[in-house]
Design a protein around this motif. Sequence first.
Motif, mmCIF file in Angstrom:
data_model
loop_
_atom_site.group_PDB
_atom_site.id
_atom_site.type_symbol
_atom_site.label_atom_id
_atom_site.label_comp_id
_atom_site.label_asym_id
_atom_site.label_seq_id
_atom_site.Cartn_x
_atom_site.Cartn_y
_atom_site.Cartn_z
ATOM 1 N N GLU A 287 66.381 30.345 47.729
ATOM 2 C CA GLU A 287 67.116 30.031 48.960
ATOM 3 C C GLU A 287 66.990 31.152 49.987
ATOM 4 O OE1 GLU A 287 70.533 27.157 46.965
ATOM 5 O OE2 GLU A 287 70.852 29.335 47.035
ATOM 6 N N GLN A 288 67.052 32.397 49.528
ATOM 7 C CA GLN A 288 66.905 33.533 50.440
ATOM 8 C C GLN A 288 65.484 33.574 51.014
ATOM 9 O OE1 GLN A 288 69.088 35.822 51.746
ATOM 10 N NE2 GLN A 288 67.304 36.332 52.972
ATOM 11 N N LEU A 289 64.503 33.327 50.183
ATOM 12 C CA LEU A 289 63.114 33.344 50.658
ATOM 13 C C LEU A 289 62.837 32.190 51.620
ATOM 14 C CD1 LEU A 289 61.374 34.439 47.369
ATOM 15 C CD2 LEU A 289 61.446 35.722 49.511
ATOM 16 N N LEU A 290 63.472 31.050 51.410
ATOM 17 C CA LEU A 290 63.354 29.944 52.371
ATOM 18 C C LEU A 290 63.902 30.360 53.728
ATOM 19 C CD1 LEU A 290 64.325 26.819 50.240
ATOM 20 C CD2 LEU A 290 62.157 27.203 51.401
ATOM 21 N N ASP A 291 65.019 31.077 53.722
ATOM 22 C CA ASP A 291 65.579 31.589 54.978
ATOM 23 C C ASP A 291 64.611 32.573 55.638
ATOM 24 O OD1 ASP A 291 67.846 30.046 54.595
ATOM 25 O OD2 ASP A 291 69.048 31.713 53.799
ATOM 26 N N ASP A 292 63.965 33.414 54.830
ATOM 27 C CA ASP A 292 62.996 34.373 55.361
ATOM 28 C C ASP A 292 61.799 33.661 55.985
ATOM 29 O OD1 ASP A 292 64.695 36.294 54.353
ATOM 30 O OD2 ASP A 292 63.382 36.864 52.679
ATOM 31 N N VAL A 293 61.322 32.610 55.326
ATOM 32 C CA VAL A 293 60.188 31.843 55.865
ATOM 33 C C VAL A 293 60.603 31.168 57.173
ATOM 34 C CG1 VAL A 293 58.703 29.833 55.462
ATOM 35 C CG2 VAL A 293 59.009 31.521 53.658
ATOM 36 N N SER A 294 61.793 30.600 57.206
ATOM 37 C CA SER A 294 62.280 29.964 58.438
ATOM 38 C C SER A 294 62.365 30.972 59.582
ATOM 39 C CB SER A 294 63.655 29.337 58.207
ATOM 40 O OG SER A 294 63.561 28.254 57.330
ATOM 41 N N ALA A 295 62.877 32.153 59.300
ATOM 42 C CA ALA A 295 62.979 33.190 60.332
ATOM 43 C C ALA A 295 61.589 33.616 60.813
ATOM 44 C CB ALA A 295 63.747 34.391 59.787
ATOM 45 N N ALA A 296 60.640 33.730 59.896
ATOM 46 C CA ALA A 296 59.280 34.113 60.283
ATOM 47 C C ALA A 296 58.619 33.018 61.113
ATOM 48 C CB ALA A 296 58.453 34.417 59.034
ATOM 49 N N LEU B 199 51.937 37.589 59.947
ATOM 50 C CA LEU B 199 51.863 38.445 58.753
ATOM 51 C C LEU B 199 53.153 38.390 57.948
ATOM 52 C CD1 LEU B 199 49.955 41.528 60.206
ATOM 53 C CD2 LEU B 199 49.051 39.606 58.867
ATOM 54 N N VAL B 200 54.286 38.359 58.643
ATOM 55 C CA VAL B 200 55.572 38.241 57.962
ATOM 56 C C VAL B 200 55.674 36.872 57.293
ATOM 57 C CG1 VAL B 200 58.077 38.210 58.296
ATOM 58 C CG2 VAL B 200 56.681 39.862 59.540
ATOM 59 N N LEU B 201 55.205 35.836 57.996
ATOM 60 C CA LEU B 201 55.216 34.485 57.440
ATOM 61 C C LEU B 201 54.351 34.397 56.191
ATOM 62 C CD1 LEU B 201 55.994 31.500 57.597
ATOM 63 C CD2 LEU B 201 54.063 31.179 59.162
ATOM 64 N N GLN B 202 53.189 35.016 56.234
ATOM 65 C CA GLN B 202 52.307 34.990 55.063
ATOM 66 C C GLN B 202 52.951 35.691 53.878
ATOM 67 O OE1 GLN B 202 48.505 36.863 55.643
ATOM 68 N NE2 GLN B 202 47.714 36.160 53.686
ATOM 69 N N ALA B 203 53.546 36.843 54.103
ATOM 70 C CA ALA B 203 54.193 37.587 53.012
ATOM 71 C C ALA B 203 55.380 36.804 52.442
ATOM 72 C CB ALA B 203 54.639 38.957 53.508
ATOM 73 N N SER C 47 55.720 35.172 48.627
ATOM 74 C CA SER C 47 56.873 35.469 47.771
ATOM 75 C C SER C 47 57.608 34.191 47.382
ATOM 76 C CB SER C 47 57.841 36.406 48.486
ATOM 77 O OG SER C 47 57.230 37.641 48.767
ATOM 78 N N LEU C 48 57.738 33.266 48.335
ATOM 79 C CA LEU C 48 58.408 31.999 48.056
ATOM 80 C C LEU C 48 57.633 31.196 47.016
ATOM 81 C CD1 LEU C 48 60.575 29.864 48.606
ATOM 82 C CD2 LEU C 48 59.166 29.061 50.519
ATOM 83 N N ARG C 49 56.335 31.158 47.144
ATOM 84 C CA ARG C 49 55.504 30.424 46.177
ATOM 85 C C ARG C 49 55.703 30.979 44.776
ATOM 86 N NH1 ARG C 49 50.610 31.715 47.878
ATOM 87 N NH2 ARG C 49 50.809 30.342 49.658
ATOM 88 N N GLN C 50 55.709 32.298 44.646
ATOM 89 C CA GLN C 50 55.896 32.925 43.334
ATOM 90 C C GLN C 50 57.303 32.642 42.789
ATOM 91 O OE1 GLN C 50 53.541 34.464 41.402
ATOM 92 N NE2 GLN C 50 55.154 34.313 39.875
ATOM 93 N N ALA C 51 58.296 32.720 43.646
ATOM 94 C CA ALA C 51 59.673 32.452 43.204
ATOM 95 C C ALA C 51 59.835 30.998 42.769
ATOM 96 C CB ALA C 51 60.656 32.785 44.327
ATOM 97 N N THR D 94 60.070 20.591 52.854
ATOM 98 C CA THR D 94 59.420 19.521 53.609
ATOM 99 C C THR D 94 59.471 19.804 55.103
ATOM 100 O OG1 THR D 94 59.997 17.923 51.893
ATOM 101 C CG2 THR D 94 59.450 17.035 54.050
ATOM 102 N N GLN D 95 60.621 20.238 55.579
ATOM 103 C CA GLN D 95 60.761 20.549 57.004
ATOM 104 C C GLN D 95 59.874 21.720 57.414
ATOM 105 O OE1 GLN D 95 65.001 21.128 57.099
ATOM 106 N NE2 GLN D 95 65.415 18.984 57.593
ATOM 107 N N GLN D 96 59.791 22.726 56.559
ATOM 108 C CA GLN D 96 58.942 23.873 56.871
ATOM 109 C C GLN D 96 57.468 23.481 56.870
ATOM 110 O OE1 GLN D 96 60.075 26.993 54.157
ATOM 111 N NE2 GLN D 96 61.825 27.579 55.409
#
Length: 131
Positions: free
Chosen positions: A18-27, A34-38, A42-46, A79-81
């Motif tokens: 959930e935290q990483l989803l928030d990070d991806v949304s912010a990126a 580069l932030v989005l890729q990182a 991380s989200l994929r691994q989690a 899905t939204q992302q």
Amino acid sequence: MAANPSSSGLEASLSSVEQLLDDVSAALLAGEPLVLQAASTSLRQAMMDMARLVPAATGLKSLDENMRKRLAKISLTLTQQRESLIRRAVVVDRTLLTVLPQAQSLATYSGGAKASAYRGGAARIYAAVAT
């Protein structure tokens, strides 16, 4: 009712996702590739780590209602992302086409000055001089 170790591990994993989803949304909103890729990596691994914690035999049925709701929300957010990334890719492609237009690819035996000269019935020596 005490939580067993696997449910506490799943709880921690869900929180991480959930935290990483928030990070991806912010990126995505910030437009920082580069932030989005990182964050996406991380989200994929989690997500893979979380998938290992869900019991294979019973699957989602063994989870309590709260965890199932959280997983459904994660699925909706992913899905939204994904749709946002597709829209962003279209915008980038269109912008690139505006800035760097593609060269028109001509078929091997069509187009070009010599081909049009031959079609007009001119002899080869005249067509060669024309170009």
